[in-house]
Motif scaffolding. Structure first.
Motif, PDB file in Angstrom:
ATOM      1  N   PRO A  32       0.941  -1.311   0.092  1.00 44.01           N
ATOM      2  CA  PRO A  32       0.143  -0.025   0.017  1.00 44.01           C
ATOM      3  C   PRO A  32       0.636   1.220   0.052  1.00 44.01           C
ATOM      4  N   GLU A  33       0.299   2.279  -0.570  1.00 45.83           N
ATOM      5  CA  GLU A  33       1.059   3.788  -0.608  1.00 45.83           C
ATOM      6  C   GLU A  33       1.359   4.074   0.783  1.00 45.83           C
ATOM      7  N   MET A  34       2.731   4.535   1.024  1.00 43.59           N
ATOM      8  CA  MET A  34       2.915   5.087   2.550  1.00 43.59           C
ATOM      9  C   MET A  34       2.295   6.488   2.439  1.00 43.59           C
ATOM     10  N   LYS A  35       2.043   6.787   3.483  1.00 44.27           N
ATOM     11  CA  LYS A  35       1.171   8.078   3.974  1.00 44.27           C
ATOM     12  C   LYS A  35       1.985   8.603   5.224  1.00 44.27           C
ATOM     13  N   GLY A  40      -0.464  17.242   7.764  1.00 40.41           N
ATOM     14  CA  GLY A  40      -1.496  18.232   7.883  1.00 40.41           C
ATOM     15  C   GLY A  40      -1.365  18.662   9.465  1.00 40.41           C
ATOM     16  N   LYS A  41      -0.449  18.437  10.302  1.00 34.72           N
ATOM     17  CA  LYS A  41      -0.567  18.506  11.724  1.00 34.72           C
ATOM     18  C   LYS A  41       0.800  19.497  12.011  1.00 34.72           C
TER      19      LYS A  41
END
Length: 91
Positions: A32-35, A40-41
């Motif tokens: 899965p794609e790394m996020k 946003g913090k």
């Protein structure tokens, strides 16, 4: 001689399904794609050097064979304190 041929044929036939599975799975599943965890913090870097803290120390009590001192600490600096360590020295 016939037994040796039969054993060889049976051995090769036994490896055939496993070989087919290995050949069929030559495309690895995609990860899965790394996020980003912090996306946003706001991130405030920790204080470098000495930090300002206030503390309240309760009287030392004996609990069984152990002496216990509870210290409540409040950060009064503008930034978080990384790796805070408090030591009490008994003389």
């Amino acid at each position: 001689m016939n037994r040796a041929r039969f054993v060889l044929a049976a051995t090769l036939a036994g490896f055939e399904p496993g070989r087919r599975l290995c050949l069929r799975s030559d495309t690895a599943p995609q990860a899965p794609e790394m996020k980003s965890v912090l996306a946003g913090k706001k991130f405030t870097p920790p204080v470098k050097g000495d930090a300002q803290v206030d503390y309240v120390k309760t009287p030392t009590k004996r609990e069984g064979t152990t002496l216990v001192t509870k210290i409540m600490v409040k950060n009064t600096s503008a930034a978080p304190i990384g790796r805070l360590r408090i030591a009490e020295t008994w003389a």
